[in-house]
Design a protein around this motif. Structure first.
Motif, PDB file in Angstrom:
ATOM      1  N   ARG A  85     105.207 -80.522  45.073  1.00 34.52           N
ATOM      2  CA  ARG A  85     103.896 -81.018  45.235  1.00 34.52           C
ATOM      3  C   ARG A  85     103.192 -79.943  45.209  1.00 34.52           C
ATOM      4  N   ARG A  86     103.867 -78.180  44.993  1.00 34.67           N
ATOM      5  CA  ARG A  86     102.686 -77.803  43.914  1.00 34.67           C
ATOM      6  C   ARG A  86     102.723 -77.315  42.559  1.00 34.67           C
ATOM      7  N   LEU A  87     103.714 -77.567  42.019  1.00 35.61           N
ATOM      8  CA  LEU A  87     103.858 -78.319  39.859  1.00 35.61           C
ATOM      9  C   LEU A  87     103.083 -79.414  39.926  1.00 35.61           C
ATOM     10  N   SER A  88     103.639 -80.602  40.470  1.00 38.75           N
ATOM     11  CA  SER A  88     102.002 -82.371  41.037  1.00 38.75           C
ATOM     12  C   SER A  88     100.666 -81.390  40.464  1.00 38.75           C
ATOM     13  N   ALA A  89     100.425 -80.430  41.796  1.00 38.17           N
ATOM     14  CA  ALA A  89      99.129 -80.159  42.101  1.00 38.17           C
ATOM     15  C   ALA A  89      98.824 -78.815  40.202  1.00 38.17           C
ATOM     16  N   VAL A  90      99.294 -78.722  40.572  1.00 41.00           N
ATOM     17  CA  VAL A  90      99.212 -77.223  39.051  1.00 41.00           C
ATOM     18  C   VAL A  90      99.556 -78.395  37.858  1.00 41.00           C
TER      19      VAL A  90
END
Length: 347
Positions: A85-90
């Motif tokens: 999820r963090r990778l997607s947001a970043v």
């Protein structure tokens, strides 16, 4: 099958001798296959309960390990999801920063174009020139800010990708460990489910006991024997005999006796026990039943004349009662005509 006087004498001698323990392992010598199989079966039979207890203890520990692995997989799965999820947001933020920089660069180019137009105007208009120059400065500042933000977003994206790879690797490791723990647990369960019982293993050994005698006799050598608490027996029955003596002692019954004897001693006993003929007369024709030389299981260490408390046992003794109830577990069978004579075949 000795005379009662000889058996008592042998018993007394053995009872006072310093005990020599046989190493409690399965078949050790290069002996016939049947003897090795017999020894292995008896060893497995007499250690079956301990083996089963060890398997159950192992299974209990393996179940605990599976529970731990379950927790690790759950944690790794949650972490992997959070990192993704963090990778997607970043990734979205990084693309937004790229788009904003592109827009800022376009705005700067347009401001520079406007400045160029104003600069070429004649007569020059100072107010318009100042405004165009300020627009270029402002656009340049905005472009530089967007560059910095894109640089920061790129660093965050690199870190997020690294974290994602790490999380994925940790999840793979957790799943692999969980699979290994589950497999080990299932293997132990199958071993428990298919493990042979002590009784069935002893029964298997009993079915080949006569084959053991047939194979051992032609190649027997004294080096095939060993001493167990002063009683010399074939090394392939040593473990079972030692366990029998130990378990009897634990039950309050002391047993010893005379095991191996040479062919020459068997010949002497035939004479002492009044056999009509040393080599041909049947054992039953002797004053005390005594096997023809070459046929006695004592000569190959597979029979023991049991004594207790320095005396040859009879059917009325505590030792005989214990042996009658338990000796079969250790591979020993009584010769009905002689309470003291126990061998792997009953002969």
């Amino acid at each position: 099958m000795p005379s009662r006087r000889f058996a008592a004498a042998v018993t007394l001698t053995l009872a006072t001798a310093a005990p020599i323990l046989a190493v409690p392992t399965a078949a050790q010598a290069a002996v016939p296959e049947a003897a090795r199989n017999y020894s292995t079966l008896m060893y497995r039979s007499l250690t079956a309960d301990a083996t089963m207890a060890k398997l159950r203890a192992t299974l209990a520990e393996q179940k605990k390990t599976v529970t731990v692995r379950d927790t690790e997989v759950a944690a790794a799965t949650r972490n992997d999801a959070a990192v993704q999820r963090r990778l997607s947001a970043v990734t979205v933020a990084h693309q937004d920063a790229r788009d904003r920089l592109a827009a800022a660069e376009q705005a700067l180019n347009e401001a520079k174009g406007d400045l160029s137009v104003v600069t070429k105007q004649r007569p020059r208009k100072k107010a318009a020139l100042d405004l165009a120059q300020k627009a270029v400065v402002s656009a340049t500042t905005s472009r530089d800010i967007r560059r910095k933000k894109l640089h920061d977003a790129a660093a965050l994206l690199t870190a997020a990708r690294t974290n994602a790879k790490t999380a994925a690797a940790e999840l793979t490791t957790a799943l692999t460990a969980h699979g290994a723990a589950t497999t080990a647990t299932e293997q132990t369960r199958r071993r428990i489910a298919t493990a042979a019982t002590a009784a069935s293993l002893a029964a298997q050994a009993s079915t080949i006991s006569k084959t053991v005698v047939d194979q051992v006799r032609p190649t027997f050598a004294i080096t095939d024997t060993t001493a167990v608490y002063g009683v010399t027996v074939h090394r392939n029955v040593a473990f079972a005999f030692k366990r029998m003596v130990d378990d009897a002692a634990a039950a309050g019954v002391q047993i010893s006796g005379g095991g191996f004897r040479t062919r020459q001693r068997q010949i002497e006993l035939r004479t002492i026990n009044g056999c009509p003929d040393v080599w041909t007369a049947p054992a039953s024709s002797c004053r005390v039943p005594t096997a023809i030389p070459g046929r006695s299981l004592h000569e190959i260490g597979l029979a023991v004349d049991i004594s207790s408390g320095g005396k040859t046992i009879s059917r009325k003794t505590k030792a005989f009662t214990w042996l009658r109830a338990n000796a079969a577990k250790y591979g020993y069978v009584n010769l009905p005509s002689e309470a003291w004579h126990w061998s792997i075949t009953g002969g």
